[in-house]
Motif scaffolding. Structure first.
Motif, mmCIF file in Angstrom:
data_model
loop_
_atom_site.group_PDB
_atom_site.id
_atom_site.type_symbol
_atom_site.label_atom_id
_atom_site.label_comp_id
_atom_site.label_asym_id
_atom_site.label_seq_id
_atom_site.Cartn_x
_atom_site.Cartn_y
_atom_site.Cartn_z
ATOM 1 N N UNK A 4 1.260 0.951 -8.948
ATOM 2 C CA UNK A 4 1.581 -0.477 -9.030
ATOM 3 C C UNK A 4 1.352 -1.240 -7.730
ATOM 4 N N UNK A 5 0.989 -0.546 -6.668
ATOM 5 C CA UNK A 5 0.897 -1.174 -5.346
ATOM 6 C C UNK A 5 -0.491 -1.785 -5.115
ATOM 7 N N UNK A 6 -0.517 -3.081 -4.858
ATOM 8 C CA UNK A 6 -1.763 -3.788 -4.588
ATOM 9 C C UNK A 6 -2.507 -3.171 -3.404
ATOM 10 N N UNK A 7 -1.783 -2.842 -2.336
ATOM 11 C CA UNK A 7 -2.414 -2.300 -1.141
ATOM 12 C C UNK A 7 -2.973 -0.899 -1.376
ATOM 13 N N UNK A 8 -2.302 -0.105 -2.180
ATOM 14 C CA UNK A 8 -2.836 1.217 -2.536
ATOM 15 C C UNK A 8 -4.135 1.062 -3.329
ATOM 16 N N UNK A 9 -4.188 0.060 -4.192
ATOM 17 C CA UNK A 9 -5.406 -0.187 -4.977
ATOM 18 C C UNK A 9 -6.547 -0.654 -4.077
ATOM 19 N N UNK A 10 -6.243 -1.481 -3.079
ATOM 20 C CA UNK A 10 -7.277 -1.904 -2.129
ATOM 21 C C UNK A 10 -7.760 -0.687 -1.346
ATOM 22 N N UNK A 11 -6.837 0.148 -0.889
ATOM 23 C CA UNK A 11 -7.194 1.347 -0.136
ATOM 24 C C UNK A 11 -8.089 2.279 -0.946
ATOM 25 N N UNK A 12 -7.798 2.406 -2.237
ATOM 26 C CA UNK A 12 -8.581 3.279 -3.119
ATOM 27 C C UNK A 12 -9.861 2.599 -3.618
ATOM 28 N N UNK A 13 -10.059 1.351 -3.195
ATOM 29 C CA UNK A 13 -11.233 0.556 -3.577
ATOM 30 C C UNK A 13 -11.307 0.309 -5.086
ATOM 31 N N UNK A 14 -10.129 0.194 -5.694
ATOM 32 C CA UNK A 14 -10.044 -0.165 -7.114
ATOM 33 C C UNK A 14 -9.976 -1.675 -7.289
ATOM 34 N N UNK A 15 -9.709 -2.382 -6.188
ATOM 35 C CA UNK A 15 -9.707 -3.847 -6.165
ATOM 36 C C UNK A 15 -10.739 -4.258 -5.120
ATOM 37 N N UNK A 16 -11.648 -5.172 -5.466
ATOM 38 C CA UNK A 16 -12.645 -5.596 -4.483
ATOM 39 C C UNK A 16 -11.987 -6.280 -3.278
ATOM 40 N N UNK A 17 -12.482 -5.951 -2.108
ATOM 41 C CA UNK A 17 -11.993 -6.573 -0.880
ATOM 42 C C UNK A 17 -13.052 -6.400 0.200
ATOM 43 N N UNK A 18 -12.911 -7.171 1.256
ATOM 44 C CA UNK A 18 -13.822 -7.022 2.381
ATOM 45 C C UNK A 18 -13.106 -6.182 3.437
ATOM 46 N N UNK A 19 -13.339 -4.889 3.383
ATOM 47 C CA UNK A 19 -12.747 -3.963 4.351
ATOM 48 C C UNK A 19 -13.517 -4.126 5.659
ATOM 49 N N UNK A 20 -12.785 -4.374 6.737
ATOM 50 C CA UNK A 20 -13.431 -4.560 8.032
ATOM 51 C C UNK A 20 -13.201 -3.386 8.969
ATOM 52 N N UNK A 21 -12.272 -2.498 8.611
ATOM 53 C CA UNK A 21 -12.020 -1.301 9.410
ATOM 54 C C UNK A 21 -11.307 -0.301 8.519
ATOM 55 N N UNK A 22 -11.656 0.973 8.691
ATOM 56 C CA UNK A 22 -10.889 2.021 8.018
ATOM 57 C C UNK A 22 -11.040 3.318 8.776
#
Length: 85
Positions: A4-22
């Motif tokens: 249910x966590x938005x940030x976990x979904x961003x981390x797993x790349x299940x939600x589109x985002x512009x990742x600038x560092x990982x």
């Protein structure tokens, strides 16, 4: 990871985002509703329901999330540079 966590979904790349560092412990991405010209969120990869769930082993990844122009001026320059690339 929490389903249910938005940030976990961003981390797993299940939600589109512009990742600038990982790296293995943290990831940083541009805010979808920025409050400043450069507004980047830095999150630990490990899910925490609350900071009370953190243990001494969590300190390195949580410390990596504590980048700000106030705490480390070079971090703002670094993040602006990678956000432009």
């Amino acid at each position: 990871m929490s389903a249910d966590c938005l940030f976990c979904k961003v981390s797993a790349k299940k939600i589109p985002s512009k990742i600038v560092y990982e790296d293995p412990d943290v990831f940083a991405f541009e805010d979808i509703s920025p409050q400043a010209p450069t507004h980047i969120l830095i999150c630990p990869r490990k899910h925490f329901e609350s900071l009370t769930d953190a243990t001494p082993k969590s300190r390195p990844s949580l410390a990596s999330c504590n980048w700000s122009p106030r705490s480390w001026p070079a971090s703002a320059i670094f993040l602006q540079a990678i956000a432009r690339s």
